[in-house]
Design a protein around this motif. Structure first.
Motif, PDB file in Angstrom:
ATOM      1  N   GLU A  40     -33.487  -2.648 -95.003  1.00 14.88           N
ATOM      2  CA  GLU A  40     -34.791  -2.957 -94.418  1.00 14.88           C
ATOM      3  C   GLU A  40     -35.816  -2.809 -95.535  1.00 14.88           C
ATOM      4  OE1 GLU A  40     -34.873   0.059 -91.387  1.00 14.88           O
ATOM      5  OE2 GLU A  40     -33.722  -1.178 -89.991  1.00 14.88           O
ATOM      6  N   PRO A  41     -36.383  -3.930 -96.037  1.00 16.10           N
ATOM      7  CA  PRO A  41     -37.192  -3.922 -97.260  1.00 16.10           C
ATOM      8  C   PRO A  41     -38.601  -3.358 -97.079  1.00 16.10           C
ATOM      9  CG  PRO A  41     -37.075  -6.141 -96.385  1.00 16.10           C
ATOM     10  CD  PRO A  41     -36.209  -5.280 -95.506  1.00 16.10           C
ATOM     11  N   LYS A  42     -38.677  -2.031 -96.901  1.00 16.93           N
ATOM     12  CA  LYS A  42     -39.961  -1.339 -96.753  1.00 16.93           C
ATOM     13  C   LYS A  42     -39.711   0.154 -96.911  1.00 16.93           C
ATOM     14  CE  LYS A  42     -39.241  -0.831 -91.833  1.00 16.93           C
ATOM     15  NZ  LYS A  42     -39.608  -1.163 -90.488  1.00 16.93           N
ATOM     16  N   VAL A  43     -40.753   0.884 -97.279  1.00 14.56           N
ATOM     17  CA  VAL A  43     -40.634   2.341 -97.350  1.00 14.56           C
ATOM     18  C   VAL A  43     -40.280   2.850 -95.955  1.00 14.56           C
ATOM     19  CG1 VAL A  43     -41.882   4.497 -97.746  1.00 14.56           C
ATOM     20  CG2 VAL A  43     -42.193   2.585 -99.311  1.00 14.56           C
ATOM     21  N   GLY A  44     -39.267   3.687 -95.890  1.00  9.05           N
ATOM     22  CA  GLY A  44     -38.762   4.200 -94.622  1.00  9.05           C
ATOM     23  C   GLY A  44     -37.650   3.342 -94.041  1.00  9.05           C
ATOM     24  N   GLU A  66     -25.105   5.418 -97.178  1.00 11.08           N
ATOM     25  CA  GLU A  66     -26.269   5.125 -96.341  1.00 11.08           C
ATOM     26  C   GLU A  66     -27.467   5.840 -96.935  1.00 11.08           C
ATOM     27  OE1 GLU A  66     -25.721   6.086 -92.232  1.00 11.08           O
ATOM     28  OE2 GLU A  66     -23.796   5.061 -92.111  1.00 11.08           O
ATOM     29  N   GLY A  67     -28.653   5.420 -96.529  1.00  5.00           N
ATOM     30  CA  GLY A  67     -29.846   6.091 -97.011  1.00  5.00           C
ATOM     31  C   GLY A  67     -31.108   5.492 -96.438  1.00  5.00           C
ATOM     32  N   GLU A  68     -32.204   5.851 -97.079  1.00  4.36           N
ATOM     33  CA  GLU A  68     -33.523   5.408 -96.658  1.00  4.36           C
ATOM     34  C   GLU A  68     -34.327   5.029 -97.901  1.00  4.36           C
ATOM     35  OE1 GLU A  68     -37.385   7.654 -94.890  1.00  4.36           O
ATOM     36  OE2 GLU A  68     -35.510   7.951 -93.790  1.00  4.36           O
ATOM     37  N   ILE A  69     -35.079   3.950 -97.792  1.00  3.81           N
ATOM     38  CA  ILE A  69     -35.914   3.518 -98.912  1.00  3.81           C
ATOM     39  C   ILE A  69     -37.105   4.467 -99.034  1.00  3.81           C
ATOM     40  CG2 ILE A  69     -37.407   1.675 -99.788  1.00  3.81           C
ATOM     41  CD1 ILE A  69     -35.411  -0.314 -98.539  1.00  3.81           C
ATOM     42  N   ILE A  70     -37.299   5.006-100.244  1.00  3.03           N
ATOM     43  CA  ILE A  70     -38.401   5.934-100.464  1.00  3.03           C
ATOM     44  C   ILE A  70     -39.479   5.337-101.365  1.00  3.03           C
ATOM     45  CG2 ILE A  70     -37.129   8.037 -99.935  1.00  3.03           C
ATOM     46  CD1 ILE A  70     -36.562   8.434-102.867  1.00  3.03           C
ATOM     47  N   PRO A  74     -42.598  -4.374-104.877  1.00  2.36           N
ATOM     48  CA  PRO A  74     -41.996  -5.674-105.202  1.00  2.36           C
ATOM     49  C   PRO A  74     -42.074  -6.017-106.691  1.00  2.36           C
ATOM     50  CG  PRO A  74     -43.222  -5.840-103.163  1.00  2.36           C
ATOM     51  CD  PRO A  74     -43.505  -4.469-103.739  1.00  2.36           C
ATOM     52  N   ASN A  75     -40.918  -6.465-107.195  1.00  2.00           N
ATOM     53  CA  ASN A  75     -40.744  -6.923-108.576  1.00  2.00           C
ATOM     54  C   ASN A  75     -40.885  -5.824-109.628  1.00  2.00           C
ATOM     55  OD1 ASN A  75     -40.475  -9.466-107.367  1.00  2.00           O
ATOM     56  ND2 ASN A  75     -42.680  -9.780-107.498  1.00  2.00           N
ATOM     57  N   LYS A  76     -41.000  -4.556-109.191  1.00  2.00           N
ATOM     58  CA  LYS A  76     -41.149  -3.449-110.141  1.00  2.00           C
ATOM     59  C   LYS A  76     -40.187  -2.283-109.894  1.00  2.00           C
ATOM     60  CE  LYS A  76     -45.889  -4.231-111.541  1.00  2.00           C
ATOM     61  NZ  LYS A  76     -45.545  -4.912-112.759  1.00  2.00           N
ATOM     62  N   LYS A  77     -40.073  -1.831-108.623  1.00  2.00           N
ATOM     63  CA  LYS A  77     -39.293  -0.612-108.379  1.00  2.00           C
ATOM     64  C   LYS A  77     -38.747  -0.576-106.956  1.00  2.00           C
ATOM     65  CE  LYS A  77     -39.668   4.192-109.716  1.00  2.00           C
ATOM     66  NZ  LYS A  77     -40.577   5.245-110.149  1.00  2.00           N
ATOM     67  N   LEU A  78     -37.495  -0.122-106.863  1.00  2.00           N
ATOM     68  CA  LEU A  78     -36.841   0.109-105.581  1.00  2.00           C
ATOM     69  C   LEU A  78     -36.082   1.424-105.693  1.00  2.00           C
ATOM     70  CD1 LEU A  78     -35.869  -0.801-102.747  1.00  2.00           C
ATOM     71  CD2 LEU A  78     -33.990  -1.984-103.898  1.00  2.00           C
ATOM     72  N   SER A  79     -36.315   2.313-104.737  1.00  2.00           N
ATOM     73  CA  SER A  79     -35.666   3.618-104.774  1.00  2.00           C
ATOM     74  C   SER A  79     -35.218   3.980-103.367  1.00  2.00           C
ATOM     75  CB  SER A  79     -36.664   4.654-105.308  1.00  2.00           C
ATOM     76  OG  SER A  79     -36.057   5.899-105.490  1.00  2.00           O
ATOM     77  N   TYR A  80     -33.982   4.500-103.267  1.00  2.00           N
ATOM     78  CA  TYR A  80     -33.465   4.890-101.956  1.00  2.00           C
ATOM     79  C   TYR A  80     -32.521   6.071-102.086  1.00  2.00           C
ATOM     80  CZ  TYR A  80     -30.102   1.319-103.641  1.00  2.00           C
ATOM     81  OH  TYR A  80     -29.251   0.554-104.402  1.00  2.00           O
ATOM     82  N   THR A  81     -32.425   6.825-100.981  1.00  2.00           N
ATOM     83  CA  THR A  81     -31.452   7.916-100.955  1.00  2.00           C
ATOM     84  C   THR A  81     -30.059   7.301-100.827  1.00  2.00           C
ATOM     85  OG1 THR A  81     -31.685   8.187 -98.560  1.00  2.00           O
ATOM     86  CG2 THR A  81     -33.089   9.561 -99.954  1.00  2.00           C
ATOM     87  N   TRP A  82     -29.048   8.059-101.242  1.00  2.00           N
ATOM     88  CA  TRP A  82     -27.665   7.568-101.291  1.00  2.00           C
ATOM     89  C   TRP A  82     -26.759   8.695-100.831  1.00  2.00           C
ATOM     90  CZ3 TRP A  82     -25.453   2.944-103.229  1.00  2.00           C
ATOM     91  CH2 TRP A  82     -24.107   2.995-103.573  1.00  2.00           C
ATOM     92  N   THR A  83     -26.222   8.558 -99.623  1.00  2.00           N
ATOM     93  CA  THR A  83     -25.318   9.566 -99.087  1.00  2.00           C
ATOM     94  C   THR A  83     -24.089   8.877 -98.519  1.00  2.00           C
ATOM     95  OG1 THR A  83     -27.235  10.912 -98.489  1.00  2.00           O
ATOM     96  CG2 THR A  83     -25.126  11.541 -97.526  1.00  2.00           C
ATOM     97  N   PRO A  84     -22.956   8.948 -99.213  1.00  2.00           N
ATOM     98  CA  PRO A  84     -21.726   8.369 -98.667  1.00  2.00           C
ATOM     99  C   PRO A  84     -21.288   9.145 -97.420  1.00  2.00           C
ATOM    100  CG  PRO A  84     -21.547   8.699-101.032  1.00  2.00           C
ATOM    101  CD  PRO A  84     -22.780   9.418-100.581  1.00  2.00           C
ATOM    102  N   GLN A  85     -21.119   8.428 -96.335  1.00  2.00           N
ATOM    103  CA  GLN A  85     -20.765   9.062 -95.063  1.00  2.00           C
ATOM    104  C   GLN A  85     -19.321   9.552 -95.029  1.00  2.00           C
ATOM    105  OE1 GLN A  85     -23.285   9.686 -92.777  1.00  2.00           O
ATOM    106  NE2 GLN A  85     -24.299   9.023 -94.650  1.00  2.00           N
ATOM    107  N   THR A  93     -28.399  12.215-103.020  1.00  2.00           N
ATOM    108  CA  THR A  93     -28.769  11.662-104.313  1.00  2.00           C
ATOM    109  C   THR A  93     -29.749  10.516-104.101  1.00  2.00           C
ATOM    110  OG1 THR A  93     -26.843  10.181-104.323  1.00  2.00           O
ATOM    111  CG2 THR A  93     -26.583  12.332-105.400  1.00  2.00           C
ATOM    112  N   ILE A  94     -30.368  10.087-105.200  1.00  2.00           N
ATOM    113  CA  ILE A  94     -31.358   9.009-105.151  1.00  2.00           C
ATOM    114  C   ILE A  94     -31.012   7.969-106.201  1.00  2.00           C
ATOM    115  CG2 ILE A  94     -33.798   8.427-105.492  1.00  2.00           C
ATOM    116  CD1 ILE A  94     -34.454  11.261-104.450  1.00  2.00           C
ATOM    117  N   VAL A  95     -31.032   6.702-105.775  1.00  2.00           N
ATOM    118  CA  VAL A  95     -30.830   5.574-106.677  1.00  2.00           C
ATOM    119  C   VAL A  95     -32.186   4.908-106.874  1.00  2.00           C
ATOM    120  CG1 VAL A  95     -29.726   3.319-106.974  1.00  2.00           C
ATOM    121  CG2 VAL A  95     -28.453   5.209-105.923  1.00  2.00           C
ATOM    122  N   THR A  96     -32.580   4.739-108.137  1.00  2.00           N
ATOM    123  CA  THR A  96     -33.857   4.104-108.456  1.00  2.00           C
ATOM    124  C   THR A  96     -33.626   2.957-109.432  1.00  2.00           C
ATOM    125  OG1 THR A  96     -35.055   6.178-108.144  1.00  2.00           O
ATOM    126  CG2 THR A  96     -36.172   4.461-109.429  1.00  2.00           C
TER     127      THR A  96
END
Length: 145
Positions: A40-44, A66-70, A74-85, A93-96
Motif C-alpha cells: 500500500e504506497p503510503k506511510v502506514g 510483512e511490514g509497514e511503510i514508515i 516518491p522518487n527519493k526514498k522508501l522505507s518499511y519494517t521487515w518481519t518474516p512471519q 528490521t527496517i529496509v530503506t
C-alpha cells in the motif's frame, strides 16, 4: 548488544522515477523481487511479500516477510519494517531504499537493511546474499524500462 546492517549501493542506468515505480508498484515489484506482493504506497501502508522456494538460493524455502511503510517519498526514498512471519525470534528490521540521481538517466540506489542484533548469524548472511541477488535483478529490470 550490537546492531548490524546490510548495505548495498548500485548504480542503475534508469531514472529515479523508473526505479521508484519498480520498488513501490505491486505489479512491477513481482517482476524482479517476490513472487507475490501487497504494498500500500503510503506511510502506514502494509507490505506483504511471498517468496516461493525454487529449491535453490537465494530463496531455498518459502518466505513471508510483512511490514509497514514508515517513509514514502516518491522518487527519493522508501522505507518499511521487515518481519518474516515464518522465522521465530526474527528481530524487527527496517529496509530503506534511497535514490539519488547522479546523471541523465542514471541513479545511485542505496539499500540498507538495519536492525539485526547480536553477532553475525545465518539469517544475516542469508539476507545479505539475497539482497545481492535482488539488487542485481532490480538493476536489470529497470534498465529494460
Amino acid at each position: 548488544m550490537s546492531e548490524l546492517e546490510i548495505r548495498k549501493t548500485i548504480e542503475i542506468n534508469a531514472s529515479p522515477e523508473v526505479i521508484f515505480r519498480a520498488l513501490s508498484i505491486q505489479e512491477e515489484i513481482t517482476q524482479w523481487f517476490p513472487d507475490q506482493a501487497i504494498l500500500e504506497p503510503k506511510v502506514g501502508g502494509k507490505i506483504k511479500f511471498t517468496f516461493f522456494s525454487k529449491g535453490a538460493k537465494p530463496v531455498d524455502r518459502d518466505f513471508f516477510p510483512e511490514g509497514e511503510i514508515i517513509e514514502f517519498v516518491p522518487n527519493k526514498k522508501l522505507s518499511y519494517t521487515w518481519t518474516p512471519q515464518d522465522i521465530p525470534d526474527f528481530p524487527r528490521t527496517i529496509v530503506t531504499w534511497s535514490l539519488e540521481q547522479i546523471g541523465q538517466n542514471k541513479t545511485r540506489v542505496t539499500m540498507i537493511h538495519s536492525g539485526f542484533t547480536g553477532k553475525p548469524h545465518e539469517l544475516f548472511k542469508e539476507h545479505s546474499y539475497g539482497w545481492d541477488y535482488f539488487a542485481n535483478r532490480l538493476a536489470e529490470y529497470c534498465k529494460k524500462k
